[in-house]
Design a protein around this motif. Structure first.
Motif, PDB file in Angstrom:
ATOM      1  N   UNK A   1       0.860  -1.185   0.000  1.00 25.72           N
ATOM      2  CA  UNK A   1       0.000   0.000   0.000  1.00 25.72           C
ATOM      3  C   UNK A   1       0.900   1.241   0.000  1.00 25.72           C
ATOM      4  N   UNK A   2       0.770   2.095  -1.018  1.00 25.08           N
ATOM      5  CA  UNK A   2       1.648   3.256  -1.170  1.00 25.08           C
ATOM      6  C   UNK A   2       0.861   4.559  -1.113  1.00 25.08           C
ATOM      7  N   UNK A   3       1.539   5.617  -0.638  1.00 22.34           N
ATOM      8  CA  UNK A   3       1.018   6.975  -0.706  1.00 22.34           C
ATOM      9  C   UNK A   3       2.157   7.926  -1.039  1.00 22.34           C
ATOM     10  N   UNK A   4       1.867   9.024  -1.769  1.00 31.10           N
ATOM     11  CA  UNK A   4       2.931   9.947  -2.187  1.00 31.10           C
ATOM     12  C   UNK A   4       2.405  11.368  -2.277  1.00 31.10           C
ATOM     13  N   UNK A   5       3.288  12.336  -1.916  1.00 26.13           N
ATOM     14  CA  UNK A   5       3.044  13.770  -2.065  1.00 26.13           C
ATOM     15  C   UNK A   5       4.201  14.369  -2.845  1.00 26.13           C
ATOM     16  N   UNK A   6       3.893  15.240  -3.833  1.00 21.74           N
ATOM     17  CA  UNK A   6       4.915  15.852  -4.685  1.00 21.74           C
ATOM     18  C   UNK A   6       4.925  17.359  -4.449  1.00 21.74           C
ATOM     19  N   UNK A   7       6.147  17.964  -4.447  1.00 16.67           N
ATOM     20  CA  UNK A   7       6.297  19.389  -4.195  1.00 16.67           C
ATOM     21  C   UNK A   7       7.193  20.019  -5.263  1.00 16.67           C
TER      22      UNK A   7
ATOM     23  N   UNK B   1       5.549  20.142 -13.717  1.00 18.98           N
ATOM     24  CA  UNK B   1       4.599  19.193 -14.288  1.00 18.98           C
ATOM     25  C   UNK B   1       3.557  18.842 -13.230  1.00 18.98           C
ATOM     26  N   UNK B   2       2.300  18.814 -13.634  1.00 20.77           N
ATOM     27  CA  UNK B   2       1.240  18.460 -12.698  1.00 20.77           C
ATOM     28  C   UNK B   2       1.326  16.978 -12.370  1.00 20.77           C
ATOM     29  N   UNK B   3       1.624  16.674 -11.125  1.00 15.22           N
ATOM     30  CA  UNK B   3       1.761  15.291 -10.672  1.00 15.22           C
ATOM     31  C   UNK B   3       0.650  14.982  -9.678  1.00 15.22           C
ATOM     32  N   UNK B   4       0.169  13.754  -9.702  1.00 15.58           N
ATOM     33  CA  UNK B   4      -0.996  13.396  -8.909  1.00 15.58           C
ATOM     34  C   UNK B   4      -0.652  12.836  -7.549  1.00 15.58           C
ATOM     35  N   UNK B   5      -0.843  13.643  -6.481  1.00 13.96           N
ATOM     36  CA  UNK B   5      -0.718  13.123  -5.125  1.00 13.96           C
ATOM     37  C   UNK B   5      -1.790  12.064  -4.901  1.00 13.96           C
TER      38      UNK B   5
ATOM     39  N   UNK C   1      10.628   5.060 -13.979  1.00 10.80           N
ATOM     40  CA  UNK C   1       9.599   5.905 -13.379  1.00 10.80           C
ATOM     41  C   UNK C   1      10.224   6.983 -12.496  1.00 10.80           C
ATOM     42  N   UNK C   2       9.380   7.787 -11.883  1.00  7.81           N
ATOM     43  CA  UNK C   2       9.817   8.894 -11.027  1.00  7.81           C
ATOM     44  C   UNK C   2      10.080   8.359  -9.623  1.00  7.81           C
ATOM     45  N   UNK C   3      10.790   7.213  -9.535  1.00  6.00           N
ATOM     46  CA  UNK C   3      11.067   6.492  -8.285  1.00  6.00           C
ATOM     47  C   UNK C   3       9.846   6.481  -7.364  1.00  6.00           C
ATOM     48  N   UNK C   4       8.680   6.296  -7.969  1.00  5.85           N
ATOM     49  CA  UNK C   4       7.427   6.208  -7.237  1.00  5.85           C
ATOM     50  C   UNK C   4       6.459   5.351  -8.046  1.00  5.85           C
ATOM     51  N   UNK C   5       5.505   4.730  -7.365  1.00 10.73           N
ATOM     52  CA  UNK C   5       4.487   3.928  -8.031  1.00 10.73           C
ATOM     53  C   UNK C   5       3.135   4.632  -8.086  1.00 10.73           C
TER      54      UNK C   5
ATOM     55  N   UNK D   1       7.567  12.936  -0.989  1.00 10.81           N
ATOM     56  CA  UNK D   1       7.543  12.144   0.230  1.00 10.81           C
ATOM     57  C   UNK D   1       6.620  10.967  -0.002  1.00 10.81           C
ATOM     58  N   UNK D   2       7.073   9.786   0.362  1.00 13.04           N
ATOM     59  CA  UNK D   2       6.290   8.568   0.104  1.00 13.04           C
ATOM     60  C   UNK D   2       6.276   7.678   1.333  1.00 13.04           C
ATOM     61  N   UNK D   3       5.236   6.875   1.437  1.00 16.57           N
ATOM     62  CA  UNK D   3       5.157   5.879   2.490  1.00 16.57           C
ATOM     63  C   UNK D   3       4.614   4.577   1.937  1.00 16.57           C
ATOM     64  N   UNK D   4       4.962   3.487   2.576  1.00 14.45           N
ATOM     65  CA  UNK D   4       4.492   2.163   2.133  1.00 14.45           C
ATOM     66  C   UNK D   4       4.284   1.251   3.342  1.00 14.45           C
TER      67      UNK D   4
END
Length: 395
Positions: free
Chosen positions: A46-52, A56-60, A229-233, A387-390
């Motif tokens: 289970x992953x979650x991510x926030x981009x700052x 480019x518009x990235x989807x939190x 990828x952008x080192x994120x899923x 910032x990401x969490x899993x």
């Protein structure tokens, strides 16, 4: 996703003593060794991510980045494995192979599995130090292929060799002759002790291009694609995604370093790529590297080494680990009269905190600063923080 599969996954959390009963032994003859051992397993991430600071518009947001169901069978010297993924509401083929164990230190594998090229490239995604492999590992490493692999090792030396088909072998959906690859790997550890490891290795590959149908003369067209990828899923759009056409063949080399002393590890790989192309087309060169280090803060105090696959073992439960990584990937080669061979450049600095609750559950927290150079797939030269969490469950 099929409702029956979903119910099966959810049941893993509620059925008493499931973990202790997932291996079944079936006696098939009078001999004590004449039995089949069947093991069921899998994992969920289970992953979650926030981009700052992203142009480019990235989807939190959140996603289930990995769902696996695995079945293993053992009979005397034979092992078989079937592994499917169900991320992104799609069924993806992972490992499907048969292994014959020649002895305790050597085996032959036939089927669909990862090429033994580099280290991180075929590390299990369940217990990687970071949310994803380094961008350089994604771009220049090799995924699963259909083929034959031979492996032999002892306390100090590990050697392997393999022959594989191209990326289209499993679906067999394109016209033309399949491509092929020859891969070899060698590593040496002069220390060979659990508390102190010095792994020095090199891998090499010769590959024809992957087939891409037929040209006007009914000859097989060949291409190679390099993407990461952008080192994120969570964000699906890839900043690096470059395809080379008119490919003749490819050479790829990886040098490896893995060192540990007690609770500290150091891991790095350097990738070098050269693509020969058909007459009148320029050859292509690219490369990248990463280096990462970590420390066990509390809990387990010693990194251990698995001689059978030359990778670090997962730390024990109730252990907190901190790791840092720098990664650089360069797909920019040159500008010529007929074409631009530039696929983009990307680097990042990442910090990870990993808590291993027990051998089934782990938590990950990552911070990354990503720098994208010109020619990337987003179209902008920019700097992105994320910032990401899993939460990872392995059963």
């Amino acid at each position: 996703m099929n409702k029956k599969i979903l119910l099966y996954i959810l049941s893993l959390f509620f059925v008493d003593d499931f973990i202790n009963s997932q291996t079944l032994e079936i006696k098939t003859g009078p001999d004590n060794e004449d039995k089949v051992k069947v093991t069921m397993g899998g994992r969920i991430a289970f992953d979650g991510a926030l981009y700052f600071d992203d142009k480019t518009t990235l989807g939190n947001g959140m996603t289930i980045s990995d769902v696996r169901l695995t079945t293993k069978m053992q009979y005397k010297k034979w092992d078989a494995k079937i592994d499917f993924g169900f991320a992104d509401k799609k069924v993806n083929t992972k490992d499907i192979h048969l292994i014959y164990n020649i002895n305790e230190n050597s085996w032959v594998k036939l089927g669909y599995a990862g090429e033994q090229l580099g280290l991180e490239n075929w590390e299990s995604t369940a217990w990687q130090k970071f949310m994803t492999p380094a961008s350089s590992s994604q771009v220049f490493g090799s995924g699963r292929q259909l083929g034959l692999t031979y492996v032999k090792w002892n306390k100090r030396i590990y050697v392997s060799g393999g022959f594989y088909s191209d990326n289209d072998a499993l679906s067999n959906s394109k016209e033309g002759n399949q491509g092929y690859a020859c891969v070899s790997k060698f590593s040496y550890d002069p220390l060979s002790s659990n508390g102190n490891i010095l792994h020095l290795g090199i891998s090499g590959e010769y590959r024809t291009g992957n087939r891409d149908g037929l040209d006007d003369n009914n000859k097989t067209k060949r291409i190679m694609n390099y993407s990461g990828d952008l080192i994120t899923k969570v964000e699906k759009k890839k900043p690096l995604d470059f395809t080379i056409t008119n490919v003749k063949d490819q050479y790829r080399f990886v040098t490896e370093l893995l060192a540990t002393t007690g609770p500290i590890f150091l891991l790095g790989e350097y990738y070098n790529l050269h693509v020969n192309r058909k007459k009148y087309y320029h050859s292509y060169n690219a490369g990248g590297f990463y280096i990462q280090s970590g420390v066990l803060i509390f809990g387990d105090k010693t990194y251990r080494y698995n001689l059978g696959d030359r990778r670090l073992k997962r730390p024990d439960g109730k252990t907190l680990e901190m790791a840092v990584r720098y990664d650089h990937t360069d797909l920019n080669d040159g500008v010529y009269q007929t074409e631009i061979l530039k696929g983009g450049r990307m680097s990042d600095v990442s910090v990870a905190l990993n808590y291993y609750v027990n051998k089934y559950i782990g938590f990950k927290l990552n911070y990354s600063n990503v720098n994208l150079g010109v020619y990337n797939n987003y179209g902008n030269k920019e700097n992105i923080n994320l910032i990401q969490g899993r939460v990872i469950v392995v059963f």
